[in-house]
Scaffold this motif. Structure first.
Motif, PDB file in Angstrom:
ATOM      1  N   ARG A 215       0.864  -1.185   0.000  1.00 60.33           N
ATOM      2  CA  ARG A 215       0.000   0.000   0.000  1.00 60.33           C
ATOM      3  C   ARG A 215       0.897   1.229   0.000  1.00 60.33           C
TER       4      ARG A 215
ATOM      5  N   HIS B 170      -0.964   1.655   6.662  1.00 58.53           N
ATOM      6  CA  HIS B 170      -0.560   0.262   6.801  1.00 58.53           C
ATOM      7  C   HIS B 170      -1.608  -0.577   7.527  1.00 58.53           C
TER       8      HIS B 170
ATOM      9  N   SER C  83       4.257  -0.736   3.457  1.00 58.17           N
ATOM     10  CA  SER C  83       3.536   0.506   3.184  1.00 58.17           C
ATOM     11  C   SER C  83       4.528   1.652   3.073  1.00 58.17           C
TER      12      SER C  83
END
Length: 355
Positions: free
Chosen positions: A179, A206, A255
């Motif tokens: 992400r 995250h 992330s």
């Protein structure tokens, strides 16, 4: 279970909702209520509250999904700049809390004590202590509390969940989740880059994948996390975590909230099973069974934001408890995230998950 629409919907009592916080995610939620009302669902957003009342005049900044900002017609709603004033003045069935993370616990508890059901944006709270307060308040009040971990309602991730739960391709062997986004410099007072308010990227960005890993595989035994701080006071802006499970599956989530240029936003995953694998990247899910040709599954086109609010409202209207995104479960997500932060502070040391 679904609400009846059309003539039948008119016979049902209309649920009244209040939205607290009209920042980027609050506006996303507002759009869903507007859509649900147009579709005939017996639910009405009647009041909106935000401390920054310039927003009621459509003074906004862009969010991390790079969606354009359209002028919002606030005339259908009663508008407030104070939460307690709204709670005292309005006859509501539930509130939708889309505030900075450090306010989630206190505002949720205040609403629950006033007899209101609560839908609260992710993450559940800034820490497990606050999350436990929310859970305890909901239990004492006998009311519904649900955390808006939207991936649990996102069709792509629901498909992944079904493959895991049904053992469609056997046991999972490994999974990688990613992400990333540009720096979140668009929040009110820049709260998203203040670790004391947001928990940093670990809890704001995250946490989606942390919660998904928790939902798919349950609590890991321990975690090892490496993190890097880029912006002063923001906590960890880049994280990479390994999750240890008794069966030895290899799970990694990364992330990055520092991606510059026109990158925008991206979420993806790769999960490998004994007899196949699923790959989700650039918005496309591909299913690769070990036997046969890979294919792109047909999925519900509605996004998780819409589906989570509809689900919550349906459950409240029916007087039934929620069965997905339970606060006791999302409390576990916060415990995992807390262990990740401690591991990152200790340079990647393996840290057991608190129970």
């Amino acid at each position: 279970m679904s609400m009846n629409i059309g003539d039948n919907a008119k016979e049902q009592r209309v649920l009244k909702a209040g939205l607290i916080g009209i920042g980027f995610m609050g506006r996303v939620h507002l759009a869903q209520y507007s859509r649900l009302e147009k579709e005939g669902y017996p639910i009405r957003l009647t009041a909106v509250c935000d401390i920054d009342q310039r927003k009621f005049h459509n003074v906004f900044v862009e969010g991390n999904l790079n969606e354009s900002i359209e002028n919002i017609d606030f005339s259908p709603y009663r508008l407030y700049g104070d939460i307690d004033e709204m709670l005292a003045s309005e006859e509501l069935d539930f509130v939708d809390i889309a505030l900075p993370t450090d306010l989630h616990a206190d505002v949720s508890v205040r609403a629950l004590k006033r007899g209101l059901h609560v839908l609260c944006e992710k993450p559940m709270a800034l820490n497990a202590t606050g999350a436990h307060r929310m859970l305890e308040a909901a239990e004492q009040a006998g009311l519904t509390l649900m955390i808006a971990q939207c991936l649990r309602f996102w069709p792509v991730y629901e498909y992944l969940k079904a493959c895991v739960a049904e053992e469609r391709y056997g046991a999972p062997l490994a999974g990688t989740f990613f992400r990333g986004c540009s720096p979140p410099v668009w929040s009110h007072g820049n709260w998203m880059l203040n670790e004391e308010r947001s928990g940093g990227i670990l809890l704001d960005l995250h946490v989606h994948d942390v919660d998904m890993i928790n939902w798919l595989f349950g609590l890991p035994d321990s975690v090892s996390c490496m993190g890097r701080n880029v912006y002063p006071g923001s906590g960890f802006d880049i994280v990479s975590t390994h999750y240890s499970y008794p069966d030895g599956k290899v799970i990694l989530a990364q992330s990055d909230g520092t991606l510059q240029g026109d990158f925008g936003f991206e979420m993806s995953f790769r999960v490998n099973f004994e007899r196949g694998n699923l790959i989700f990247e650039k918005g496309v899910l591909t299913d690769h069974p070990a036997e046969g040709t890979g294919f792109k599954p047909e999925l519900d086109e509605n996004l998780g934001f819409y589906r989570e609010i509809r689900y919550f409202a349906e459950r409240i209207a029916a007087g039934e408890p929620v069965e997905r995104s339970l606060p006791a479960d999302t409390l576990g997500t916060i415990r995992i995230a807390e262990a990740e932060r401690l591991s990152a502070v200790r340079g990647g040391e393996w840290v057991k998950i608190g129970r």
